[in-house]
Write a protein that holds these residues in place. Structure first.
Motif, PDB file in Angstrom:
ATOM      1  N   ILE A 131       5.359  -3.845 -44.077  1.00 28.91           N
ATOM      2  CA  ILE A 131       4.447  -4.509 -45.028  1.00 28.91           C
ATOM      3  C   ILE A 131       3.037  -3.943 -44.883  1.00 28.91           C
ATOM      4  N   VAL A 132       2.604  -3.770 -43.650  1.00 28.98           N
ATOM      5  CA  VAL A 132       1.255  -3.248 -43.394  1.00 28.98           C
ATOM      6  C   VAL A 132       1.123  -1.828 -43.955  1.00 28.98           C
ATOM      7  N   ILE A 133       2.132  -1.002 -43.700  1.00 29.92           N
ATOM      8  CA  ILE A 133       2.077   0.378 -44.197  1.00 29.92           C
ATOM      9  C   ILE A 133       2.081   0.388 -45.727  1.00 29.92           C
ATOM     10  N   MET A 134       2.930  -0.432 -46.322  1.00 29.63           N
ATOM     11  CA  MET A 134       3.011  -0.466 -47.789  1.00 29.63           C
ATOM     12  C   MET A 134       1.680  -0.895 -48.408  1.00 29.63           C
ATOM     13  N   CYS A 135       1.064  -1.948 -47.825  1.00 30.14           N
ATOM     14  CA  CYS A 135      -0.175  -2.484 -48.418  1.00 30.14           C
ATOM     15  C   CYS A 135      -1.387  -1.622 -48.049  1.00 30.14           C
ATOM     16  N   ALA A 136      -1.551  -1.361 -46.772  1.00 28.43           N
ATOM     17  CA  ALA A 136      -2.807  -0.746 -46.326  1.00 28.43           C
ATOM     18  C   ALA A 136      -2.810   0.768 -46.449  1.00 28.43           C
ATOM     19  N   VAL A 137      -1.655   1.395 -46.250  1.00 24.22           N
ATOM     20  CA  VAL A 137      -1.615   2.867 -46.244  1.00 24.22           C
ATOM     21  C   VAL A 137      -1.115   3.420 -47.577  1.00 24.22           C
ATOM     22  N   ALA A 138      -0.002   2.858 -48.080  1.00 23.79           N
ATOM     23  CA  ALA A 138       0.578   3.406 -49.320  1.00 23.79           C
ATOM     24  C   ALA A 138      -0.055   2.805 -50.564  1.00 23.79           C
ATOM     25  N   GLY A 139      -0.837   1.731 -50.409  1.00 28.24           N
ATOM     26  CA  GLY A 139      -1.592   1.182 -51.542  1.00 28.24           C
ATOM     27  C   GLY A 139      -0.788   0.322 -52.504  1.00 28.24           C
ATOM     28  N   PHE A 140       0.377  -0.179 -52.064  1.00 29.18           N
ATOM     29  CA  PHE A 140       1.122  -1.086 -52.942  1.00 29.18           C
ATOM     30  C   PHE A 140       0.432  -2.447 -52.963  1.00 29.18           C
ATOM     31  N   LYS A 141       0.506  -3.116 -54.118  1.00 25.64           N
ATOM     32  CA  LYS A 141      -0.028  -4.482 -54.179  1.00 25.64           C
ATOM     33  C   LYS A 141       0.983  -5.414 -53.531  1.00 25.64           C
ATOM     34  N   ARG A 142       0.469  -6.561 -53.092  1.00 19.90           N
ATOM     35  CA  ARG A 142       1.360  -7.455 -52.360  1.00 19.90           C
ATOM     36  C   ARG A 142       2.518  -7.952 -53.210  1.00 19.90           C
ATOM     37  N   ARG A 143       2.248  -8.116 -54.518  1.00 19.13           N
ATOM     38  CA  ARG A 143       3.366  -8.590 -55.340  1.00 19.13           C
ATOM     39  C   ARG A 143       4.423  -7.482 -55.520  1.00 19.13           C
ATOM     40  N   GLU A 144       3.959  -6.200 -55.439  1.00 23.26           N
ATOM     41  CA  GLU A 144       4.926  -5.088 -55.487  1.00 23.26           C
ATOM     42  C   GLU A 144       5.765  -5.092 -54.211  1.00 23.26           C
ATOM     43  N   VAL A 145       5.058  -5.299 -53.101  1.00 24.12           N
ATOM     44  CA  VAL A 145       5.750  -5.326 -51.805  1.00 24.12           C
ATOM     45  C   VAL A 145       6.761  -6.479 -51.777  1.00 24.12           C
ATOM     46  N   ALA A 146       6.359  -7.599 -52.357  1.00 23.72           N
ATOM     47  CA  ALA A 146       7.258  -8.756 -52.393  1.00 23.72           C
ATOM     48  C   ALA A 146       8.552  -8.409 -53.124  1.00 23.72           C
ATOM     49  N   LYS A 147       8.416  -7.670 -54.236  1.00 21.75           N
ATOM     50  CA  LYS A 147       9.624  -7.270 -54.990  1.00 21.75           C
ATOM     51  C   LYS A 147      10.461  -6.289 -54.167  1.00 21.75           C
ATOM     52  N   ILE A 148       9.783  -5.319 -53.551  1.00 16.58           N
ATOM     53  CA  ILE A 148      10.508  -4.298 -52.787  1.00 16.58           C
ATOM     54  C   ILE A 148      11.225  -4.921 -51.594  1.00 16.58           C
ATOM     55  N   LYS A 149      10.524  -5.840 -50.900  1.00 14.43           N
ATOM     56  CA  LYS A 149      11.109  -6.445 -49.701  1.00 14.43           C
ATOM     57  C   LYS A 149      11.942  -7.692 -50.025  1.00 14.43           C
ATOM     58  N   ASP A 150      11.969  -8.052 -51.310  1.00 13.02           N
ATOM     59  CA  ASP A 150      12.696  -9.238 -51.753  1.00 13.02           C
ATOM     60  C   ASP A 150      12.248 -10.491 -50.986  1.00 13.02           C
ATOM     61  N   MET A 151      10.940 -10.694 -50.996  1.00 13.21           N
ATOM     62  CA  MET A 151      10.340 -11.859 -50.317  1.00 13.21           C
ATOM     63  C   MET A 151       9.393 -12.541 -51.302  1.00 13.21           C
TER      64      MET A 151
END
Lengths: 180, 408
Positions: A131-151
């Motif tokens: 989650i940290v890498i996706m948000c802070a390094v790869a620049g995904f928004k949290r709602r994108e991460v939520a979809k990717i991680k299914d959370m």
């Protein structure tokens, strides 16, 4: 890059548009790289596995039918990384102290993934690290991460903030040690 | 929090693999042997030299007979090494930073393309091209998009009849043959898809396809002089035919110089056209609208920045220190003439806070706000895009009138 844009690029690549590889790689490689690095530890081994992961994913692209390419790709990468670690553990003596390089480093000051990234690999759970890498390094928004991680978004937000707080404490501890 | 994110990002960038790694992944994935950044040409192998010197050092302490034998072996190694040098050995040649692109519709254009495939510079090579480019800002745009904009504007001004079967000429020049092919293929691909999507009977003749057999790993199969790139070779040959100058002499010219000779470039003609356009533009109604568009773009950028600032500020706050007064304070910082955000944001706040009995309402509100801001930015962008299109159409009509005047 958004998840939708990534899925569109994957669909186009499946349709034969090879130029989409660059779009897909640019949107995913940071996450794939650090997920693999958190498992194998060494830069060279990580790069080999990242290459294998992309080649495997592209070879099997016809079988990809879901709508979550990054999750699919990181699953492939994780499996390859774990296989590699298992293989190496069979090939070399299992005394960690004597074979540290084969198992990856746990020292947060290690030059390959210096300071905070190495600390994050060590301190956070694999999911939180991702989650940290996706948000802070790869620049995904949290709602994108939520979809990717299914959370749920709120879970991602909570875990992300908690993880950053842990890292902030780690950093403050390090800075306090330096001033002592 | 932001500090931690910045540190993570910075440290990550320092260890992540570079562009060459992507190229090698692509090469493995697609079985593509092309490597764009490092290409090879002849030079003596340093390994052979090192091996020879090592062998000579070892021979100093040997007996005479043994020394003679070793010297014979060394001599043989040197002969083999030199043979290898003349036949196979290679050295690294890097692609030049900018690729020169000549686009010839009848209006003739020259584009300088940076390593990231964006336009670094664009120039008109004749009067018609100066009219097409007037008022356009193509710098920083991906080159395939810029080529499409130029061609579309040329069509709007009547330089291309899309129902007529004809071809446009394109040529890319770089020290690296592979880079020439990469840039020209990208532009050709973009143009052909535009023609196909809009039913144009137009094609593209790409000079680089003449030399597609040339690769960077070998001496060029078609060359004016050793190591003159295939794209430049095309220009050199054409200029030589027109001027009668020798190929060897012309190969020292830059691609821009060669193309200008071919197009009979006259700077004063271009300047006269640009000055005439500027004088007329100052008094035109299209200028007023273009100025309004520029102001609107500035206002949009400022609006987007202020929305980001609000999200950043909110991100740094704790749930316990956030409430309606803080929200009002944040909303006051938004620089906005476009839409009244206050009531929408407040209703979002009440909707989320009132419905949460327990759980992370703050995280949910943050994400809701992010979504709302994204939607508003998208809406604003769409309005801006429509306005920009209408200004571009107005500009084209105005340029068409100027062309009539100049021809009349």
């Amino acid at each position: 890059m958004t998840k939708e844009a990534l899925e569109k690029a994957v669909a186009r690549l499946k349709g034969g548009d090879r130029a989409q590889f660059d779009v897909i790689y640019d949107g995913t490689y940071k996450v794939v790289y650090f997920v693999v690095h958190s498992i194998v530890g060494q830069k060279e081994a990580t790069e080999d596995i990242v290459q294998d992961a992309y080649v495997t994913a592209l070879t099997r692209l016809d079988s990809y039918e879901s709508d979550n390419f990054l999750a699919w790709l990181t699953t492939i990468a994780k499996r390859l990384a774990l296989n590699s670690v298992k293989k190496r553990s069979r090939e070399v003596a299992t005394d960690f102290a004597e074979n540290e390089s084969a198992f990856g480093t746990t020292d947060p000051t290690d030059g390959e993934a210096a300071g905070l990234i190495a600390a994050a690999e060590k301190l956070l759970s694999p999911d939180d690290f991702e989650i940290v890498i996706m948000c802070a390094v790869a620049g995904f928004k949290r709602r994108e991460v939520a979809k990717i991680k299914d959370m749920p978004v709120s879970t991602v937000t909570h875990r992300y903030k908690t993880a950053l707080t842990k890292l902030e404490k780690y950093l403050k501890g390090g800075e306090a040690d330096e001033t002592d | 929090m932001k500090r931690i994110e910045r540190i993570l990002k910075k440290q990550a960038e320092a260890v992540l693999p570079d562009e060459n790694f992507k190229q090698s992944v692509r090469a493995r994935a697609f079985g593509d042997e092309r490597v764009f950044d490092e290409v090879r040409e002849p030079v003596l192998s340093p390994a052979a030299a090192g091996a020879a010197s090592g062998a000579a050092t070892d021979s100093r302490n040997a007996g005479r007979r043994r020394a003679a034998t070793i010297m014979l072996v060394v001599f043989a190694a040197v002969v083999i090494g030199l043979s290898f040098y003349f036949v196979f050995a290679t050295t690294t040649v890097t692609a030049s930073e900018f690729t020169y692109v000549s686009l010839d519709i009848n209006p003739s254009f020259a584009l300088s393309v940076a390593a990231d495939n964006t336009v670094a510079e664009v120039s008109a090579l004749n009067a018609d091209a100066a009219i097409v480019l007037y008022g356009m800002d193509l710098v920083g745009m991906p080159v395939e998009d810029a080529a499409r904009v130029i061609v579309a504007e040329s069509e709007a001004l009547g330089f291309i009849d899309k129902t007529e079967t004809r071809t446009l000429n394109l040529l890319a020049v770089n020290d690296s043959a592979a880079r020439e092919v990469e840039v020209s293929s990208s532009i050709v691909g973009g143009l052909l898809s535009m023609f196909s999507a809009n039913g144009w009977n137009t094609g593209v003749y790409c000079g680089n396809s003449l030399s597609s057999s040339a690769t960077d790993g070998t001496r060029y199969t078609y060359r004016v002089k050793d190591y003159c790139s295939p794209g430049k070779s095309v220009l050199v040959a054409e200029v030589s035919e027109v001027t009668g100058k020798s190929l060897a002499a012309l190969s020292s010219y830059t691609a821009d110089q060669l193309n200008k000779i071919l197009k009979q470039y006259d700077e004063s003609v271009i300047l006269n056209v640009e000055n005439a356009l500027s004088a007329k533009y100052e008094d035109s109604s299209v200028k007023a609208d273009a100025d309004k568009l520029a102001a609107e773009r500035q206002s949009f950028d400022s609006f987007v920045d202020s929305l980001r600032d609000v999200l950043d500020a909110l991100d740094d706050m704790d749930k316990d220190e956030f409430g309606l007064p803080e929200l009002h304070g944040l909303l006051e910082t938004i620089r906005n003439d476009y839409i009244d955000l206050t009531s929408t944001v407040l209703s979002l706040y009440h909707e989320i806070v009132d419905s949460f009995i327990s759980g992370d309402w703050f995280g949910e509100f943050f994400e809701g706000l992010e979504d709302l801001f994204d939607d508003i930015i998208e809406l604003y962008e769409e309005d801006m895009h429509n306005f920009a299109e209408s200004v571009a159409r107005e500009m084209s009509d105005w340029k068409a009138e100027i062309i009539e005047e100049l021809r009349g």
